[in-house]
Design a protein around this motif. Structure first.
Motif, short mmCIF file in Angstrom:
data_model
loop_
_atom_site.label_atom_id
_atom_site.label_comp_id
_atom_site.label_asym_id
_atom_site.label_seq_id
_atom_site.Cartn_x
_atom_site.Cartn_y
_atom_site.Cartn_z
N GLU A 1 0.84 -1.18 0.00
CA GLU A 1 0.00 0.00 0.00
C GLU A 1 0.89 1.25 0.00
O GLU A 1 1.79 1.38 0.82
N LYS A 2 0.64 2.14 -0.96
CA LYS A 2 1.39 3.39 -1.03
C LYS A 2 0.61 4.54 -0.43
O LYS A 2 1.20 5.48 0.11
N ASN A 3 -0.71 4.51 -0.54
CA ASN A 3 -1.53 5.63 -0.08
C ASN A 3 -1.89 5.52 1.39
O ASN A 3 -2.05 4.42 1.92
N ALA A 4 -2.02 6.67 2.02
CA ALA A 4 -2.46 6.71 3.41
C ALA A 4 -3.86 6.10 3.51
O ALA A 4 -4.74 6.43 2.72
N PRO A 5 -4.09 5.17 4.46
CA PRO A 5 -5.42 4.58 4.62
C PRO A 5 -6.46 5.66 4.94
O PRO A 5 -6.13 6.74 5.45
N SER A 6 -7.71 5.35 4.66
CA SER A 6 -8.79 6.34 4.84
C SER A 6 -8.94 6.78 6.30
O SER A 6 -9.42 7.88 6.56
N HIS A 7 -8.53 5.92 7.24
CA HIS A 7 -8.69 6.27 8.65
C HIS A 7 -7.45 6.94 9.24
O HIS A 7 -7.32 7.09 10.45
N THR A 8 -6.51 7.37 8.39
CA THR A 8 -5.30 8.03 8.89
C THR A 8 -5.67 9.32 9.62
O THR A 8 -6.41 10.15 9.10
N PRO A 9 -5.18 9.51 10.85
CA PRO A 9 -5.54 10.72 11.62
C PRO A 9 -4.91 11.97 11.02
O PRO A 9 -3.92 11.91 10.29
N ASP A 10 -5.48 13.10 11.34
CA ASP A 10 -5.02 14.37 10.79
C ASP A 10 -3.59 14.70 11.20
O ASP A 10 -2.88 15.41 10.47
N TRP A 11 -3.16 14.22 12.38
CA TRP A 11 -1.82 14.57 12.84
C TRP A 11 -0.71 13.81 12.11
O TRP A 11 0.47 14.16 12.22
N MET A 12 -1.07 12.79 11.32
CA MET A 12 -0.07 12.01 10.60
C MET A 12 0.29 12.71 9.30
O MET A 12 -0.55 12.90 8.43
N PRO A 13 1.56 13.15 9.16
CA PRO A 13 1.93 13.89 7.95
C PRO A 13 1.98 12.98 6.72
O PRO A 13 2.20 11.77 6.82
N ARG A 14 1.76 13.58 5.57
CA ARG A 14 1.77 12.84 4.30
C ARG A 14 2.55 13.62 3.26
O ARG A 14 2.84 14.80 3.43
N CYS A 15 2.86 12.95 2.17
CA CYS A 15 3.57 13.58 1.05
C CYS A 15 2.91 13.16 -0.25
O CYS A 15 2.78 11.95 -0.52
N TRP A 16 2.50 14.14 -1.06
CA TRP A 16 1.90 13.85 -2.35
C TRP A 16 3.01 13.67 -3.38
O TRP A 16 3.84 14.54 -3.58
N VAL A 17 3.01 12.51 -4.03
CA VAL A 17 4.04 12.19 -5.03
C VAL A 17 3.35 11.74 -6.31
O VAL A 17 2.47 10.88 -6.27
N PRO A 18 3.74 12.30 -7.46
CA PRO A 18 3.13 11.87 -8.73
C PRO A 18 3.38 10.38 -8.97
O PRO A 18 4.39 9.82 -8.54
N ASN A 19 2.45 9.75 -9.65
CA ASN A 19 2.63 8.35 -10.02
C ASN A 19 3.80 8.23 -10.98
O ASN A 19 4.07 9.12 -11.79
N PHE A 20 4.50 7.12 -10.90
CA PHE A 20 5.59 6.88 -11.83
C PHE A 20 5.46 5.47 -12.40
O PHE A 20 5.17 4.51 -11.70
#
Length: 236
Positions: A16-35
């Motif tokens: 799994e590459k994407n943050a799960p739907s239940h990821t809390p707001d305090w968990m930082p994420r990074c948007w990366v284009p598909n390759f």
């Protein structure tokens, strides 16, 4: 990239590459284009990767059933430029870890000639990697070409032990130098990562003296003794 194993190392797993739907707001994420094929696909949506930057973040990922950690080779915000190049040394039976260590020594000889510093670590499974930090201004194509060129030099110097063949059946009995792992979107087990192997092995940094002695094995470093080693040798 999360390899989730909700039922442990003997059960099924999925990536799994994407943050799960239940990821809390305090968990930082990074948007990366598909390759795809090492190139960005602008027509596709981005992946929302998790950023595990502190203990709470690490525990959140662990709680998803991710035993091992597979970070990208770039930082968020400069995804085109890796922070390091690396030599991925993968043995194919009947090649042994002793052969891997011998090939690692070859890599160090070339790096010394190039004026570069390499940092070896066990993969925690069958092979090892040697990381070489670089300024984040070189492209993946550039670092991959360098690793490939060094791999071919080593193969010519030690053809009985080293291979760069893409066909798996032609790698038997040799150590494969996989330069293609230096690409956008690829990932390997992070240093200090646990691995879902018997004994719960740990991807562990080595000293070059240990590599030269040829006596260590990946299975020497496990969840039950890793912290003792780190206290003795520090953060290599």
């Amino acid at each position: 990239t999360m390899k989730r194993m909700p039922d442990g190392i003997t059960g099924p797993h999925f990536y799994e590459k994407n943050a799960p739907s239940h990821t809390p707001d305090w968990m930082p994420r990074c948007w990366v284009p598909n390759f795809e094929g090492g190139r960005y696909e602008a027509s596709k949506e981005s992946n929302e990767f998790l950023l595990a930057e502190d203990v709470a973040g690490l525990l959140f990922v662990v709680n998803l059933g991710a035993i091992e950690f597979h970070p990208l080779h770039s930082r968020c915000g400069q995804i085109d430029f890796p922070d390091y190049l690396f030599f991925d040394l993968d043995p194919f039976e009947p090649a042994t870890f002793a052969d891997v260590l011998a090939v690692a020594h070859h890599v160090r000889v070339v790096l010394d000639q190039l004026g570069l510093e390499g940092y070896p670590k066990t993969s925690g499974a069958t092979g090892m990697q040697i990381h070489v930090p670089v300024e984040p201004r070189f492209t993946y194509d550039e670092v991959r070409d360098l690793v490939g060129a060094v791999g071919h030099v080593i193969r010519r110097a030690d053809p009985d032990r080293v291979t760069m063949q893409w066909e798996v059946r032609r790698r038997a009995g040799k150590v494969f130098v996989d330069h293609n792992m230096n690409r956008i979107g690829a990932n390997i087990a992070a240093v200090y990562s646990l691995r879902p192997e018997p004994g719960a092995t740990v991807s562990t940094p080595l000293t070059w003296d240990e590599v030269a002695a040829g006596e260590v094995r990946a299975q020497d470093f496990r969840i039950d003794n890793a912290f003792e080693r780190f206290r003795e040798v520090g953060d290599l």
